[in-house]
Design a protein around this motif. Structure first.
Motif, PDB file in Angstrom:
ATOM      1  N   GLY A 142       0.797  -1.214   0.000  1.00  0.00           N
ATOM      2  CA  GLY A 142       0.000   0.000   0.000  1.00  0.00           C
ATOM      3  C   GLY A 142       0.825   1.257   0.000  1.00  0.00           C
ATOM      4  O   GLY A 142       0.408   2.287   0.515  1.00  0.00           O
ATOM      5  N   ASP A 143       2.039   1.194  -0.578  1.00  0.00           N
ATOM      6  CA  ASP A 143       2.928   2.340  -0.531  1.00  0.00           C
ATOM      7  C   ASP A 143       2.569   3.415  -1.544  1.00  0.00           C
ATOM      8  O   ASP A 143       3.103   4.509  -1.497  1.00  0.00           O
ATOM      9  N   GLY A 144       1.718   3.101  -2.510  1.00  0.00           N
ATOM     10  CA  GLY A 144       1.349   4.109  -3.478  1.00  0.00           C
ATOM     11  C   GLY A 144       2.491   4.533  -4.362  1.00  0.00           C
ATOM     12  O   GLY A 144       2.571   5.668  -4.789  1.00  0.00           O
ATOM     13  N   ALA A 145       3.419   3.625  -4.633  1.00  0.00           N
ATOM     14  CA  ALA A 145       4.591   3.989  -5.434  1.00  0.00           C
ATOM     15  C   ALA A 145       4.318   3.692  -6.886  1.00  0.00           C
ATOM     16  O   ALA A 145       4.574   2.620  -7.385  1.00  0.00           O
ATOM     17  N   GLY A 146       3.750   4.627  -7.584  1.00  0.00           N
ATOM     18  CA  GLY A 146       3.271   4.397  -8.942  1.00  0.00           C
ATOM     19  C   GLY A 146       4.330   4.453  -9.995  1.00  0.00           C
ATOM     20  O   GLY A 146       5.438   4.902  -9.773  1.00  0.00           O
ATOM     21  N   GLN A 147       3.974   4.013 -11.180  1.00  0.00           N
ATOM     22  CA  GLN A 147       4.885   3.979 -12.314  1.00  0.00           C
ATOM     23  C   GLN A 147       4.931   5.297 -13.050  1.00  0.00           C
ATOM     24  O   GLN A 147       5.936   5.662 -13.617  1.00  0.00           O
ATOM     25  N   ARG A 148       3.869   6.031 -13.044  1.00  0.00           N
ATOM     26  CA  ARG A 148       3.757   7.194 -13.927  1.00  0.00           C
ATOM     27  C   ARG A 148       4.796   8.245 -13.580  1.00  0.00           C
ATOM     28  O   ARG A 148       4.941   8.663 -12.447  1.00  0.00           O
ATOM     29  N   GLN A 149       5.529   8.717 -14.584  1.00  0.00           N
ATOM     30  CA  GLN A 149       6.596   9.667 -14.354  1.00  0.00           C
ATOM     31  C   GLN A 149       6.168  11.101 -14.629  1.00  0.00           C
ATOM     32  O   GLN A 149       6.857  12.030 -14.244  1.00  0.00           O
ATOM     33  N   GLY A 150       5.082  11.332 -15.278  1.00  0.00           N
ATOM     34  CA  GLY A 150       4.798  12.662 -15.783  1.00  0.00           C
ATOM     35  C   GLY A 150       3.933  13.543 -14.904  1.00  0.00           C
ATOM     36  O   GLY A 150       3.567  14.627 -15.294  1.00  0.00           O
ATOM     37  N   THR A 641       4.213  20.748  -6.836  1.00  0.00           N
ATOM     38  CA  THR A 641       5.571  21.270  -7.045  1.00  0.00           C
ATOM     39  C   THR A 641       5.974  21.161  -8.510  1.00  0.00           C
ATOM     40  O   THR A 641       7.152  21.044  -8.838  1.00  0.00           O
ATOM     41  N   GLY A 642       4.987  21.228  -9.399  1.00  0.00           N
ATOM     42  CA  GLY A 642       5.267  21.081 -10.818  1.00  0.00           C
ATOM     43  C   GLY A 642       5.306  19.620 -11.216  1.00  0.00           C
ATOM     44  O   GLY A 642       5.138  18.726 -10.394  1.00  0.00           O
ATOM     45  N   THR A 643       5.528  19.368 -12.492  1.00  0.00           N
ATOM     46  CA  THR A 643       5.617  17.998 -12.991  1.00  0.00           C
ATOM     47  C   THR A 643       6.894  17.835 -13.799  1.00  0.00           C
ATOM     48  O   THR A 643       7.501  18.819 -14.242  1.00  0.00           O
ATOM     49  N   MET A 644       7.271  16.617 -13.998  1.00  0.00           N
ATOM     50  CA  MET A 644       8.475  16.342 -14.774  1.00  0.00           C
ATOM     51  C   MET A 644       8.327  16.861 -16.206  1.00  0.00           C
ATOM     52  O   MET A 644       9.280  17.395 -16.784  1.00  0.00           O
ATOM     53  N   ILE A 648      10.816  19.453 -18.112  1.00  0.00           N
ATOM     54  CA  ILE A 648      11.495  19.174 -19.380  1.00  0.00           C
ATOM     55  C   ILE A 648      11.225  20.292 -20.382  1.00  0.00           C
ATOM     56  O   ILE A 648      12.133  20.755 -21.084  1.00  0.00           O
ATOM     57  N   LYS A 649       9.995  20.733 -20.443  1.00  0.00           N
ATOM     58  CA  LYS A 649       9.674  21.841 -21.351  1.00  0.00           C
ATOM     59  C   LYS A 649      10.504  23.074 -21.018  1.00  0.00           C
ATOM     60  O   LYS A 649      10.993  23.775 -21.905  1.00  0.00           O
TER      61      LYS A 649
END
Length: 653
Positions: A142-150, A641-644, A648-649
């Motif tokens: 249940g750590d909520g450590a997701g794959q999505r990077q964006g 805090t913004g997104t990856m 990048i942009k």
């Protein structure tokens, strides 16, 4: 062997490479791309060499075909498998259109010319053996450590945010080879994903080349940045995964990089992933991207590495270690394109293996000092719920205190400074400018979450006056680290033993180090030194295990393999390389660094990621460090805090 047999049959036809992790190798020589190593003054910011380095990178994007014949350590045909245009022409690789017809995947073909489907393995997010996400079953803890990077919403339990979407993104195919001395097909490949519009096709739908005129969002096929993801969470091997289409939708190139690490063994049970094999394989992928620009679109001077947990650590090393010759002997043994052994016994490389930027999510880094950092975090909480598995011995409690004290000395020895040039030090466990900076980082995370509408502290936390205050301007200030951990409930979620990264029973990351015949070794020099220096006191305490402690001390400090283990940890320590503290000095390090760690991370002290970015900042890099309020161990950074993608942009504008 037929040209396609290795792709179709896996490793059954391969001659197994022994690697060089245990061998004594001649001194490597710097590639002509790099600059002479710079002497780093204790308090002086050193200018990055990368302004010139970008121009040099352009000159190194030479076609792979010029260098395939010089590879001496191969058990596959490098002319066919490392020169991707030759592989496409020969029918061992092909651009395959995704099921939603939005992007192409450069896939390996079997003997019948059909793309080879790959099994998408579990995504490792934690530091211990049992901590991984089963794609079919969600988060075990249940750590909520997701794959999505964006970016995207946080999900703190059950199926991690973005995970269900990842599961529905279509077939995953075996990708292209990254080097030519193959021990593990599933790890020594990478999956390359390209937006459909960037490719030209014939009337039958077959890709015929790059559409240089195509534009998606801010980018063209020639200017698109390349996102380079590794999945070495838990310091485990990375096998290519499905694309995160949020990057492709923006017009970026997306690469899911494979790489061998501590769990890699060949079909005969031989260990193949000892340090620094992680960097060998990830650097190999970077070289292949730059050597095959005739078939792969994108701006190869704008490669952004990213990873989570142990993958965040590997991203940090990619950011710190560009074009460092110390890795060349290992790369030569792996059959990396353009890496040669010279007549004088030294090694050289013709290709650039640096990255433009490095994104780190909760990096499990600086392993030889990770335990003292974790101990400093938890040292005052043993009597308040901050224990592992429900108990703590007298020996463990005292060892943790000594580790925390050692962390104070360690931080002061790094000579870190903030962005204004102020020294960051500790004058006690909970005193000093470094401690104040940590509290400010936590406060900034909370204020960002409040501004974003994610939390109302007045409602979320009752009786918070002993660790949190509300300022006149309606902002919040965290005033005490121990109170913060108790008040937010983090104190009850401790994830590590004492010590927890290099455990007494060798149950964690120790299998990443030692010789290729060692199943697992001790590696933490800081912990071993504490045990040695305080042996008499510790031996009198309940819970002391003489055999285990003696083995720990001897293996790290006194054995024949001690020097090897120390060098293996040095080669995977971005902080020390950036600060030139361990005998190695960064040559072409990343322009830009970004770290997002969570205030609710129970796996590792987020001071570790902070130290890496402070070190990069001292070298003149542009850094973007921010904690994410209530994010656990993972990359579900949300938007506060913004997104990856936004980052990048900004850095590629």
């Amino acid at each position: 062997m037929k040209s396609k047999s290795i792709l179709a049959l896996g490793m059954t036809a391969c001659v197994i490479a022994t690697g060089c992790s245990t061998a004594s190798v001649p001194e490597a020589t710097e590639t002509e791309l790099t600059r002479p190593e710079m002497a780093l003054e204790e308090t002086e910011s050193v200018e990055n060499t990368n302004d010139d380095h970008e121009k040099e990178s352009d000159s190194t994007m030479t076609d792979a075909s010029q260098y395939v014949s010089s590879i001496e350590n191969s058990n596959i045909d490098p002319a066919l498998y490392l020169d991707y245009s030759a592989g496409i022409e020969a029918g061992v690789y092909k651009w395959i259109l995704s099921e939603d017809e939005n992007y192409y995947i450069l896939a390996a073909l079997d003997e019948k010319g059909e793309p080879i489907e790959a099994i998408q393995k579990a995504i490792n997010v934690g530091a211990n053996n049992q901590e991984s996400i089963d794609l079919a079953g969600g988060d075990k803890k249940g750590d909520g450590a997701g794959q999505r990077q964006g970016g995207g919403g946080q999900n703190q339990g059950g199926m991690p945010g973005g995970m269900m979407e990842m599961m529905n993104r279509g077939t995953v195919y075996q990708g292209v080879y990254i080097n030519s001395n193959i021990t593990n097909t599933e790890y020594q490949t990478m999956a390359i994903y390209v937006p459909k519009d960037y490719m030209k096709t014939d009337s039958d739908g077959n890709v015929t080349g790059i559409n240089h005129e195509a534009k998606i969002g801010n980018y063209t096929a020639d200017t698109a940045p390349v996102v380079y993801l590794n999945e070495m969470g838990g310091w485990r091997s990375s096998s290519p995964k499905a694309a995160d289409t949020s990057f492709l939708d923006e017009g970026m190139i997306y690469v899911s990089a494979g790489g061998r690490s501590r769990d890699a063994v060949d079909e005969n049970g031989n260990i193949t992933g000892k340090s620094p094999t992680q960097m060998v394989d990830l650097k190999s992928g970077l070289i292949e991207l730059r050597a095959n620009t005739d078939v792969i679109p994108g701006d190869m001077t704008k490669i952004i590495s990213t990873g989570t947990s142990g993958g965040g650590q590997m991203s940090s090393i990619l950011g710190a270690s560009g074009n460092m010759a110390v890795y060349y002997p290992y790369m030569y043994e792996a059959g990396v394109l353009g890496v040669t052994k010279n007549a004088d016994g030294n090694y050289s490389s013709v290709f650039d293996d640096s990255v433009y930027a490095a994104q780190l999510y909760c990096p499990i880094a600086d392993l030889e000092n990770a335990d003292i950092a974790y101990a400093w975090w938890w040292v005052n909480l043993a009597d308040k719920g901050g224990i592992y598995n429900g108990s703590i011995t007298d020996f463990e409690k005292r060892l943790q205190e000594l580790e925390a004290e050692a962390f104070v000395e360690y931080i002061n020895g790094l000579n870190l400074r903030d962005s204004k040039g102020n020294a960051l030090t500790l004058t006690g466990l909970r005193e000093g400018s470094y401690y104040d900076a940590i509290l400010q980082n936590i406060s900034d995370a909370l204020n960002a979450a409040v501004t974003n509408g994610d939390i109302n502290p007045d409602e979320a936390y009752k009786n918070y006056s002993d660790w949190l205050t509300k300022n006149d301007d309606e902002t919040w200030q965290v005033t005490d680290l121990d109170g913060f951990m108790i008040g937010t409930g983090l104190v009850n979620k401790r994830n590590k033993a004492i010590p927890g990264f290099d455990t007494m029973d060798k149950s964690a990351e120790g299998d990443a180090f030692g010789t290729d015949t060692d199943q697992v070794v001790h590696f933490s020099k800081s912990v071993a030194q504490i045990l040695s220096d305080n042996y008499e006191e510790l031996s009198s305490l309940k819970g002391f295990d003489k055999e285990a402690v003696d083995d720990y001390i001897d293996e790290v400090l006194n054995s024949e393999k001690s020097a090897l283990i120390e060098e293996q940890t040095n080669l995977l320590n971005a902080t020390e390389i950036l600060l030139a503290n361990n005998g190695h000095n960064a040559a072409n390090f990343a322009h830009y660094w970004r770290d997002r760690s969570g205030t609710a991370d129970q796996h590792t002290s987020f001071s570790v990621g902070y130290n890496i970015l402070l070190a990069a900042q001292l070298r003149g890099a542009t850094v973007d460090y921010h904690l994410v309020w209530d994010m656990q161990h993972g990359n579900n950074e949300g938007t506060s805090t913004g997104t990856m993608i936004d980052w990048i942009k900004e850095i590629c504008s």
